[in-house]
Write a protein that holds these residues in place. Structure first.
Motif, PDB file in Angstrom:
ATOM      1  N   ASN A  78      31.240  -6.680 -66.305  1.00 59.51           N
ATOM      2  CA  ASN A  78      29.968  -6.012 -66.496  1.00 59.51           C
ATOM      3  C   ASN A  78      30.178  -4.595 -67.027  1.00 59.51           C
ATOM      4  OD1 ASN A  78      27.440  -4.570 -65.942  1.00 59.51           O
ATOM      5  ND2 ASN A  78      26.878  -6.348 -64.728  1.00 59.51           N
ATOM      6  N   ARG A 132      27.787  -6.961 -71.690  1.00 61.84           N
ATOM      7  CA  ARG A 132      26.406  -6.520 -71.456  1.00 61.84           C
ATOM      8  C   ARG A 132      25.643  -7.680 -70.822  1.00 61.84           C
ATOM      9  NH1 ARG A 132      21.649  -5.419 -75.426  1.00 61.84           N
ATOM     10  NH2 ARG A 132      20.339  -4.020 -74.190  1.00 61.84           N
ATOM     11  N   TYR A 133      25.482  -7.587 -69.522  1.00 61.98           N
ATOM     12  CA  TYR A 133      24.901  -8.680 -68.735  1.00 61.98           C
ATOM     13  C   TYR A 133      23.515  -8.284 -68.246  1.00 61.98           C
ATOM     14  CZ  TYR A 133      24.143 -11.861 -64.813  1.00 61.98           C
ATOM     15  OH  TYR A 133      23.590 -12.767 -63.945  1.00 61.98           O
ATOM     16  N   LYS A 134      22.514  -9.153 -68.452  1.00 58.10           N
ATOM     17  CA  LYS A 134      21.138  -8.840 -68.098  1.00 58.10           C
ATOM     18  C   LYS A 134      20.504  -9.900 -67.189  1.00 58.10           C
ATOM     19  CE  LYS A 134      20.876  -5.066 -70.498  1.00 58.10           C
ATOM     20  NZ  LYS A 134      20.698  -3.748 -69.840  1.00 58.10           N
ATOM     21  N   GLY A 135      21.289 -10.812 -66.652  1.00 57.34           N
ATOM     22  CA  GLY A 135      20.753 -11.899 -65.836  1.00 57.34           C
ATOM     23  C   GLY A 135      21.331 -13.220 -66.307  1.00 57.34           C
ATOM     24  N   ASN A 188      19.255 -14.999 -68.893  1.00 54.76           N
ATOM     25  CA  ASN A 188      18.693 -14.106 -69.910  1.00 54.76           C
ATOM     26  C   ASN A 188      19.387 -14.369 -71.249  1.00 54.76           C
ATOM     27  OD1 ASN A 188      18.295 -11.688 -71.581  1.00 54.76           O
ATOM     28  ND2 ASN A 188      17.356 -10.810 -69.735  1.00 54.76           N
ATOM     29  N   SER A 216      28.499  -2.070 -66.850  1.00 49.46           N
ATOM     30  CA  SER A 216      28.080  -1.030 -65.904  1.00 49.46           C
ATOM     31  C   SER A 216      28.832  -1.111 -64.579  1.00 49.46           C
ATOM     32  CB  SER A 216      26.568  -1.146 -65.630  1.00 49.46           C
ATOM     33  OG  SER A 216      25.827  -1.070 -66.827  1.00 49.46           O
ATOM     34  N   THR A 242      30.434 -10.692 -63.473  1.00 51.90           N
ATOM     35  CA  THR A 242      29.240  -9.906 -63.773  1.00 51.90           C
ATOM     36  C   THR A 242      28.941  -8.816 -62.747  1.00 51.90           C
ATOM     37  OG1 THR A 242      27.734 -11.378 -62.574  1.00 51.90           O
ATOM     38  CG2 THR A 242      28.212 -11.939 -64.876  1.00 51.90           C
ATOM     39  N   VAL A 289      19.953 -12.496 -73.650  1.00 51.71           N
ATOM     40  CA  VAL A 289      20.863 -11.397 -74.005  1.00 51.71           C
ATOM     41  C   VAL A 289      22.243 -11.643 -73.405  1.00 51.71           C
ATOM     42  CG1 VAL A 289      21.336  -8.931 -73.730  1.00 51.71           C
ATOM     43  CG2 VAL A 289      19.011  -9.706 -74.272  1.00 51.71           C
ATOM     44  N   SER A 290      22.289 -12.063 -72.138  1.00 49.89           N
ATOM     45  CA  SER A 290      23.569 -12.344 -71.474  1.00 49.89           C
ATOM     46  C   SER A 290      24.303 -13.480 -72.180  1.00 49.89           C
ATOM     47  CB  SER A 290      23.333 -12.728 -70.011  1.00 49.89           C
ATOM     48  OG  SER A 290      22.667 -11.711 -69.313  1.00 49.89           O
ATOM     49  N   ASN A 336      25.546 -12.313 -75.671  1.00 45.51           N
ATOM     50  CA  ASN A 336      26.672 -11.384 -75.587  1.00 45.51           C
ATOM     51  C   ASN A 336      27.957 -12.074 -75.143  1.00 45.51           C
ATOM     52  OD1 ASN A 336      25.298  -9.118 -76.501  1.00 45.51           O
ATOM     53  ND2 ASN A 336      24.524  -8.620 -74.464  1.00 45.51           N
TER      54      ASN A 336
END
Length: 358
Positions: free
Chosen positions: A38, A55-58, A61, A40, A8, A63-64, A67
Motif C-alpha cells: 500500500n 495505490r489501493y482504494k478497496g 474498487n 500509504s 494492502t 482503481v485497485s 493499478n
C-alpha cells in the motif's frame, strides 16, 4: 521463477512483517521477488529492494484492480502471492480476466470466514492455486468453515540471527530511561491495542500480580484504537504508575531484552510472531489458549496456558514464575529451544518449495 507479493495494509503488524521477511529471504536465495505494498502504508517504507507502491482504494474498487493490473503487466510474475484478504480479491479478479499466473494466498487470522458471497467465493474457487494457513488452528477454522480445497500449513517465522542482544550496561540504560528500578521484574507484551488482543485481561491480571509482588511492572508496547481506553483502565485500577505504555516502538527487539516474562492474552490469534520473538529471547510465556498460541506455548514446559479472559488464572501463572527462579530459568531454555523451529530460513524454504510445486 518470479514472485510478486501483494499486501494492502497501511499498518505495521505481523502480516506485513512476514510478507517483508519472505520477500527479503527469497531475494537472498536468488529468487526474483517483488513486493507491492500500500502506497500509504508502513510496509512499502520499510521495503528496500524491488518495492512497488500500490495505490489501493478497496478490494473491489476498479482503481485497485487497474493499478494491480499495471503492476502485474510490469513485473510479469509467474506467481502472485496475496498476503491479506483485501489483496486476494483483485488478484483473483485479474485471474478471471485472463492473466496467466499462479495465485497463492496466506491466511493469517483465526477469524471465521464471513457468510457473504464475496468471502465464500474468495476461499472456495479454482483460481486460487494454493491456500496457506499459518498455523494448525487457522487451518482447522478454514476447514470448519466449509473450505473443501486442500490447505497447506506453513508457520510464520523470524530471523533468529537478527535478534538483538543488549549488554548489561545498555539494558540498565534502557530500564533507567523507562523509569524502571534496578530490582523491578518486568512482564512484557507487544501488540496492537485492538479488541481481539484483549489487553484488558492482562491489565486486570497485573493488578492481582501487583497485590502479591510490589517490585513488578508491566511493559506494554504498541499502539491502536483501544490504547487510551487501556490507559484509563490502568488508572481506574490504581496501577497507572506501574504500567509503561510505550506506544508504537521501532526498538521492540531491544525492549524484549529487559523483560523477564512475556504475556499474550488474546481472544483470537492466528499464531503471534511477537511470542516467537519473545521465545527467541528466551522468555517464558504465559498465554491464553487462543488460536495458534498453544502451538507456541507448551503448558508447564516453556510457559503456561490459561483460558481466554481468565485474568485470575493469568495472574496465578505469572505469580508462580515470578516466585520460582529455577522454573523460570528452565522455561527460558525451553522457549529458546522451541523457537528454533520458527527460524525464518525454514519458512522461506517451505514457500520456495510450494512455489516450485505449483
Amino acid at each position: 521463477m518470479k514472485i510478486l507479493h501483494v499486501d494492502t495494509g497501511k499498518e505495521w503488524r505481523g502480516g506485513q512483517r512476514q510478507a517483508l521477511l519472505l520477500h527479503e529471504g527469497l531475494l537472498e536465495n536468488s529468487v526474483e521477488s517483488y513486493l507491492a505494498g500500500n502506497e500509504s502504508g508502513k510496509l512499502i517504507k520499510k521495503c528496500k529492494k524491488n518495492c512497488i507502491p500500490y495505490r489501493y482504494k478497496g478490494e473491489i474498487n476498479p482503481v485497485s484492480i487497474f493499478n494491480l493490473k499495471k503492476i502485474i503487466d510490469h513485473v510479469k510474475p509467474d506467481i502472485v502471492h496475496s498476503h491479506d484478504a483485501h489483496s486476494l480479491t483483485p488478484s483473483l479478479i485479474l485471474k478471471y480476466l485472463g492473466f496467466k499466473y499462479k495465485l497463492v494466498h496466506t491466511r493469517r487470522v483465526d477469524f471465521h470466514i464471513k457468510n457473504g458471497l464475496m468471502s465464500r467465493w474468495k476461499y472456495n474457487n479454482k483460481n486460487t492455486d494454493s491456500l496457506v494457513a499459518i498455523s494448525e488452528a487457522v487451518k482447522n477454522i478454514l476447514i470448519s468453515d466449509g473450505i473443501k480445497r486442500p490447505v497447506e500449513k506453513i508457520y510464520s517465522g523470524l530471523d533468529m540471527s537478527s535478534v538483538v542482544k543488549l549488554s548489561d550496561n545498555k539494558k540498565n540504560d534502557l530500564r533507567k530511561k523507562l523509569g524502571i528500578n534496578p530490582g523491578d521484574f518486568i512482564i512484557g507484551s507487544v501488540g496492537n491495542f485492538v479488541p481481539h488482543k484483549d489487553f484488558a485481561t492482562l491489565i486486570r491480571a497485573f493488578r492481582l500480580v501487583y497485590d502479591e509482588k510490589k517490585n513488578v511492572k508491566l511493559l506494554l508496547v504498541g499502539e491502536g484504537e483501544l490504547l487510551n481506553e487501556m490507559r484509563k483502565l490502568a488508572e481506574d485500577l490504581n496501577i497507572s504508575d506501574k504500567i509503561i505504555f510505550t506506544g508504537y516502538a521501532e526498538n521492540v527487539d531491544e525492549l524484549m531484552n529487559i523483560m523477564d516474562l512475556y504475556a499474550a492474552t488474546s481472544q483470537e490469534e492466528g499464531l503471534n510472531t511477537s511470542v516467537i520473538e519473545a521465545m527467541m529471547h528466551g522468555l517464558p510465556v504465559v498465554a491464553t489458549k487462543a488460536g495458534g498460541l498453544p502451538e507456541l506455548v507448551k503448558d508447564d514446559y516453556n510457559g503456561y496456558l490459561c483460558d481466554i479472559k481468565d485474568y485470575t488464572g493469568v495472574a496465578d501463572k505469572l505469580t508462580i514464575l515470578l516466585n520460582d527462579e529455577e522454573k523460570t530459568h528452565r522455561f527460558s531454555l525451553n522457549s529458546f529451544e522451541i523457537s528454533e523451529k520458527f527460524e525464518e530460513a525454514h519458512v522461506v524454504e517451505k514457500y520456495r518449495n510450494l512455489y516450485q510445486k505449483i
